[in-house]
Write a protein that holds these residues in place. Structure first.
Motif, PDB file in Angstrom:
ATOM      1  N   LEU A 274      -5.025 114.589  -9.610  1.00 55.48           N
ATOM      2  CA  LEU A 274      -6.295 115.741  -9.996  1.00 55.48           C
ATOM      3  C   LEU A 274      -7.620 114.666  -9.938  1.00 55.48           C
ATOM      4  O   LEU A 274      -8.465 115.365  -9.267  1.00 55.48           O
ATOM      5  CB  LEU A 274      -6.012 116.386 -11.397  1.00 55.48           C
ATOM      6  CG  LEU A 274      -6.862 117.459 -11.743  1.00 55.48           C
ATOM      7  CD1 LEU A 274      -7.114 118.384 -10.650  1.00 55.48           C
ATOM      8  CD2 LEU A 274      -6.683 118.067 -13.076  1.00 55.48           C
TER       9      LEU A 274
ATOM     10  N   ARG B   5     -10.643 115.595  -7.498  1.00 60.46           N
ATOM     11  CA  ARG B   5     -12.164 115.768  -7.646  1.00 60.46           C
ATOM     12  C   ARG B   5     -13.112 114.786  -7.040  1.00 60.46           C
ATOM     13  O   ARG B   5     -14.275 115.232  -6.786  1.00 60.46           O
ATOM     14  CB  ARG B   5     -12.058 115.684  -9.209  1.00 60.46           C
ATOM     15  CG  ARG B   5     -11.524 116.929 -10.205  1.00 60.46           C
ATOM     16  CD  ARG B   5     -11.536 116.971 -11.450  1.00 60.46           C
ATOM     17  NE  ARG B   5     -10.782 118.140 -12.028  1.00 60.46           N
ATOM     18  CZ  ARG B   5     -10.432 118.136 -13.305  1.00 60.46           C
ATOM     19  NH1 ARG B   5     -10.420 117.282 -14.061  1.00 60.46           N
ATOM     20  NH2 ARG B   5      -9.895 119.178 -13.774  1.00 60.46           N
TER      21      ARG B   5
ATOM     22  N   ARG C 185     -13.728 115.668  -3.608  1.00 61.21           N
ATOM     23  CA  ARG C 185     -14.584 116.805  -3.499  1.00 61.21           C
ATOM     24  C   ARG C 185     -16.049 116.419  -3.970  1.00 61.21           C
ATOM     25  O   ARG C 185     -16.969 117.099  -3.288  1.00 61.21           O
ATOM     26  CB  ARG C 185     -14.123 117.724  -4.466  1.00 61.21           C
ATOM     27  CG  ARG C 185     -14.566 119.263  -4.302  1.00 61.21           C
ATOM     28  CD  ARG C 185     -14.684 120.029  -5.497  1.00 61.21           C
ATOM     29  NE  ARG C 185     -15.245 119.494  -6.651  1.00 61.21           N
ATOM     30  CZ  ARG C 185     -15.272 119.690  -7.774  1.00 61.21           C
ATOM     31  NH1 ARG C 185     -14.351 120.468  -8.230  1.00 61.21           N
ATOM     32  NH2 ARG C 185     -16.027 119.040  -8.618  1.00 61.21           N
TER      33      ARG C 185
ATOM     34  N   SER D 123      -8.887 128.316  -8.032  1.00 63.74           N
ATOM     35  CA  SER D 123     -10.007 127.010  -7.300  1.00 63.74           C
ATOM     36  C   SER D 123      -9.482 125.708  -7.583  1.00 63.74           C
ATOM     37  O   SER D 123     -10.073 124.753  -6.713  1.00 63.74           O
ATOM     38  CB  SER D 123     -11.447 127.543  -7.912  1.00 63.74           C
ATOM     39  OG  SER D 123     -11.230 127.197  -9.364  1.00 63.74           O
ATOM     40  N   GLU D 124      -8.702 125.542  -8.677  1.00 63.00           N
ATOM     41  CA  GLU D 124      -8.243 123.990  -8.966  1.00 63.00           C
ATOM     42  C   GLU D 124      -6.608 124.416  -9.664  1.00 63.00           C
ATOM     43  O   GLU D 124      -6.652 125.067 -10.414  1.00 63.00           O
ATOM     44  CB  GLU D 124      -9.015 123.302  -9.624  1.00 63.00           C
ATOM     45  CG  GLU D 124      -8.867 122.185  -9.854  1.00 63.00           C
ATOM     46  CD  GLU D 124      -9.865 121.207 -10.934  1.00 63.00           C
ATOM     47  OE1 GLU D 124     -10.742 120.720 -10.111  1.00 63.00           O
ATOM     48  OE2 GLU D 124      -9.581 121.071 -11.868  1.00 63.00           O
TER      49      GLU D 124
ATOM     50  N   SER E 198      -2.500 118.277  -6.120  1.00 69.38           N
ATOM     51  CA  SER E 198      -3.680 119.003  -6.926  1.00 69.38           C
ATOM     52  C   SER E 198      -4.628 119.383  -5.559  1.00 69.38           C
ATOM     53  O   SER E 198      -4.766 118.847  -4.579  1.00 69.38           O
ATOM     54  CB  SER E 198      -4.266 117.770  -7.802  1.00 69.38           C
ATOM     55  OG  SER E 198      -3.349 117.771  -8.811  1.00 69.38           O
TER      56      SER E 198
ATOM     57  N   SER F 221      -8.537 121.366  -5.213  1.00 69.60           N
ATOM     58  CA  SER F 221      -9.851 121.565  -5.898  1.00 69.60           C
ATOM     59  C   SER F 221     -11.017 122.185  -4.839  1.00 69.60           C
ATOM     60  O   SER F 221     -11.088 121.463  -3.660  1.00 69.60           O
ATOM     61  CB  SER F 221     -10.748 120.437  -6.467  1.00 69.60           C
ATOM     62  OG  SER F 221     -11.688 120.923  -7.147  1.00 69.60           O
TER      63      SER F 221
ATOM     64  N   THR G 218     -11.550 123.086   0.633  1.00 71.86           N
ATOM     65  CA  THR G 218     -10.837 122.677  -0.309  1.00 71.86           C
ATOM     66  C   THR G 218     -10.157 121.419  -0.090  1.00 71.86           C
ATOM     67  O   THR G 218      -9.729 121.077   1.090  1.00 71.86           O
ATOM     68  CB  THR G 218      -9.420 123.580  -0.562  1.00 71.86           C
ATOM     69  OG1 THR G 218      -9.982 125.042  -0.756  1.00 71.86           O
ATOM     70  CG2 THR G 218      -8.474 123.282  -1.528  1.00 71.86           C
TER      71      THR G 218
END
Length: 550
Positions: free
Chosen positions: A93, A97, A100, A279-280, A296, A298, A306
Motif C-alpha cells: 500500500l 501511494r 501515485r 478509490s483505494e 493494493s 490507489s 489508478t
C-alpha cells in the motif's frame, strides 16, 4: 544404607556398553504395550495401566516436553509468516501511494508547463511560428516522442509540433475530450487511445487557452509512454512485484512485468471490478499471468488514473515452508537426542533420588527425635516454673517444629515466605481468618532463613496475642514485605503493623522475646529489627539479607 545403592532387585544398575544397542528397543516395546492398552482402558475403566519403568517415563517426559516445543516453534514460525504478510500488505500500500504521488507530481509539472504555454502572447495572437520556438524548449525536456497540438473548438488542428504544414493537419480523433476542455475550462487528462498523429497508443494532457474568459484553443501534449514505463520500473522493489498504471477505464498503459504483452489490456477481472468501487483498497488478486498477488491500488484525484502494485504470495509462502521444514528437522533431532539422554540417565536419576529420599527421611527422623528430647528436658527443667513460662518455651519450640515440618514437606529445599508466616499465624486465626492480611511478592527462603524468620514471627505474634492487636476480638494485623535491590545484594524488608488493639504504651523493660527478635535479626540474618510503639498500634520492621540462591 547399602540397600539404597541398588542391590539385585533394587534400582537397575548403569547400562553396560553392549546394552545400549538393545535397550532403546526395550523402551520402545514398553511404549508400544502402553499404546495397545489405551483402547482397552476406554472399554474397561477399571483396568489399571501397566507399570512403566523409569526410562519409559523419562522418554515420555522428553517427548511430552519436546513435542509441545516443536508445535510452539511452528506456531512462532506461522505467526512470523502472518506478521510478514501484514508487513508486506502495508508495504504494498505504501509503494502504491508513493508511485501515485510521483505520478501526480509529474502530471502537475506537465500541466503547469502547458498552462504557461497557454499564456504566451504568440499563441494568443495566432503567431504559431513564434509559438513553435517557445514550444520546442518545453519538448526538449522529454526527448523524442513528445507531441504538442493546438486545436480549435471544432477539433481542427491549427498547430502541430511535428510539422509546419498546418493546412493539411487532420481533425483531432478524440473530439469528446476537446469538447470537455471547452466546456469545463480546466485541464483534462485522457484515457489511453490511438493517436492519429503518432499512430500508436497514447495518453494526453489537455489545457485550455483562455482569452477574455473564453476558451479559444485546446493545447494538447502527449508525453512519451516510456516515461510512465520508466517510472514503474524504477519503483519496482523486486522481481516478485507487479506494478501497473491504469487509465480512467482500467486499461494498462504502463506495467512491469511483460509490458509488451499487457499494455492496452484491461486489468485482471479480480482487480477490475474493485477499482471502480473504491478509490483505494488492498485485496488478493490474480494477475494477467495467473500469479496470485497481494494487491493494493490507489486512484489519483488529479488525473483519475489508478496505480496498482502487488507482491506474489509465493514469495511469502516459500519462506514459511522452509522455516517449518527447518523447525521440524531440528525438533526431530532434539527429540532423538533427548530420548537418548533419557535412556542413559534413567538409572542414575533413580539411584540418586532413592539415596536423596533416604537421607531426607533420616534427617527428619533425627530432627523429630531431637525436638522430642528437648521438650522432655524442658518439661523436667520447668517443672517448678510457672505455667506461663512453660507455655512460652513450648510455644517457641513448637514454632521451631512447624518450621522443620514445612521444610520436611519441601524435602529441605527451602520454603516460601508466605507459607512460613501463614503457619505461624494459623493458631491465632482459627475463629477469624480475616484478622490478618499478608501482601508481598513470592520470596523463596533457604532452610536457614525459614527457621530464623519463623522464630521471629512467632515472637511477634505471641506479643500481639498477649498485649497487642490479637489480644481482643477486633484487632487486625497486616504483614507486608518487599525485596530491595541494594549495592551489597538483595534484601528483604518485612513490616508487621497492628491496628485495633488495646492502647499502646512502650514497655519499661525489654523482655526476652524482644531481645530474641533483635539478636536473631542481627546475628543470624545479617540485618536488624526495630519496633515502634505508635498510638494506633505496634509496628515491627525486620530487614535481612537474602541468600544469593534466593
Amino acid at each position: 544404607m547399602r540397600s539404597a545403592a541398588g542391590p539385585p532387585g533394587g534400582t537397575r544398575p548403569l547400562l553396560q556398553p553392549a546394552e545400549y544397542l538393545t535397550y532403546p528397543l526395550i523402551v520402545l516395546g514398553e511404549i508400544r504395550q502402553l499404546l495397545l492398552c489405551l483402547p482397552r482402558l476406554g472399554a474397561d475403566p477399571g483396568l489399571a495401566l501397566p507399570k512403566l519403568s523409569l526410562p519409559v517415563r523419562l522418554a515420555l517426559l522428553v517427548a511430552g516436553t519436546t513435542l509441545p516445543l516443536i508445535v510452539f516453534a511452528a506456531g512462532i514460525v506461522f505467526n512470523h509468516y502472518k506478521q510478514d504478510r501484514q508487513n508486506a500488505t502495508q508495504r504494498v500500500l505504501e509503494t502504491v501511494r508513493s508511485i501515485r504521488l510521483v505520478l501526480d507530481s509529474e502530471m502537475q509539472r506537465i500541466t503547469g508547463a502547458l498552462q504557461v504555454l497557454s499564456l504566451t502572447n504568440a499563441l494568443r495572437d495566432g503567431d504559431f511560428e513564434a509559438f513553435r520556438r517557445i514550444c520546442q524548449g518545453f519538448l526538449d525536456q522529454y526527448g523524442e516522442g513528445g507531441v504538442v497540438l493546438v486545436a480549435n473548438r471544432e477539433g481542427h488542428q491549427v498547430f502541430s509540433s511535428l510539422t509546419t504544414d498546418t493546412a493539411n493537419l487532420p481533425l483531432r480523433n478524440n473530439l469528446a475530450l476537446v469538447g470537455r476542455v471547452f466546456a469545463e475550462k480546466k485541464p483534462v487528462y485522457s484515457n489511453l487511445f490511438f493517436g492519429s498523429v503518432k499512430k500508436r497508443l497514447i495518453v494526453t494532457v489537455e489545457v485550455p487557452v483562455i482569452v477574455d474568459g473564453e476558451v479559444v484553443y485546446d493545447i494538447s501534449f502527449s508525453p512519451p509512454i516510456e516515461i510512465f514505463q520508466a517510472m514503474v520500473e524504477q519503483q519496482r522493489p523486486s522481481k516478485d512485484w507487479t506494478i501497473s498504471i491504469f487509465d480512467g477505464e482500467g486499461t494498462n498503459f504502463a506495467r512491469v512485468p511483460n509490458p509488451q504483452h499487457t499494455v492496452g489490456k484491461r486489468a485482471s477481472p479480480s482487480l477490475y471490478t474493485e477499482m471502480f468501487n473504491n478509490s483505494e483498497a488492498t485485496l488478493p488478486t490474480v494477475s494477467l499471468e495467473g500469479v496470485r498477488l497481494i494487491t493494493s491500488f490507489s486512484r489519483s484525484s488529479l488525473t483519475g488514473w489508478t496505480v496498482a502494485a502487488g507482491i506474489a504470495e509465493s514469495s511469502l509462502i516459500a519462506p514459511l515452508w522452509r522455516n517449518l521444514a527447518i523447525t521440524s528437522v531440528m525438533g526431530a533431532v532434539l527429540l532423538m537426542v533427548g530420548l537418548a539422554f533419557a535412556v542413559r540417565m534413567a538409572t542414575q536419576i533413580a539411584r540418586g533420588e532413592m539415596l536423596h529420599n533416604l537421607l531426607i527421611e533420616e534427617l527428619n527422623h533425627r530432627v523429630k527425635n531431637t525436638l522430642a528430647v528437648l521438650q522432655s528436658i524442658a518439661t523436667q527443667t520447668f517443672r517448678s516454673a510457672s505455667r506461663a513460662e512453660r507455655e512460652k518455651f513450648e510455644g517457641r519450640l513448637g514454632a521451631l517444629a512447624e518450621a522443620h515440618n514445612l521444610l520436611s514437606q519441601e524435602k529441605w529445599q527451602g520454603a516460601e515466605l508466605r507459607e512460613v508466616i501463614a503457619r505461624v499465624l494459623q493458631p491465632y486465626l482459627l475463629n477469624n481468618p480475616e484478622r490478618a492480611r499478608m501482601f508481598g511478592p513470592r520470596v523463596p527462603l533457604s532452610p536457614r532463613l525459614a527457621v530464623v524468620l519463623s522464630m521471629i514471627v512467632h515472637e511477634i505474634a505471641t506479643n500481639a496475642a498477649k498485649y497487642g492487636a490479637l489480644s481482643n476480638d477486633t484487632g487486625t494485623v497486616a504483614v507486608d514485605w518487599e525485596i530491595l535491590e541494594e549495592s551489597d545484594g538483595r534484601k528483604l524488608r518485612l513490616i508487621w503493623t497492628e491496628a485495633g488493639g488495646p492502647p499502646v504504651t512502650a514497655p519499661v523493660q525489654r523482655g526476652f522475646g524482644s531481645r530474641l527478635i533483635e539478636r536473631s535479626a542481627r546475628d543470624q540474618l545479617g540485618g536488624e529489627a526495630t519496633v515502634d510503639f505508635l498510638p494506633r498500634g505496634v509496628v515491627y520492621t525486620v530487614s535481612c539479607a537474602l541468600d544469593r540462591e534466593e
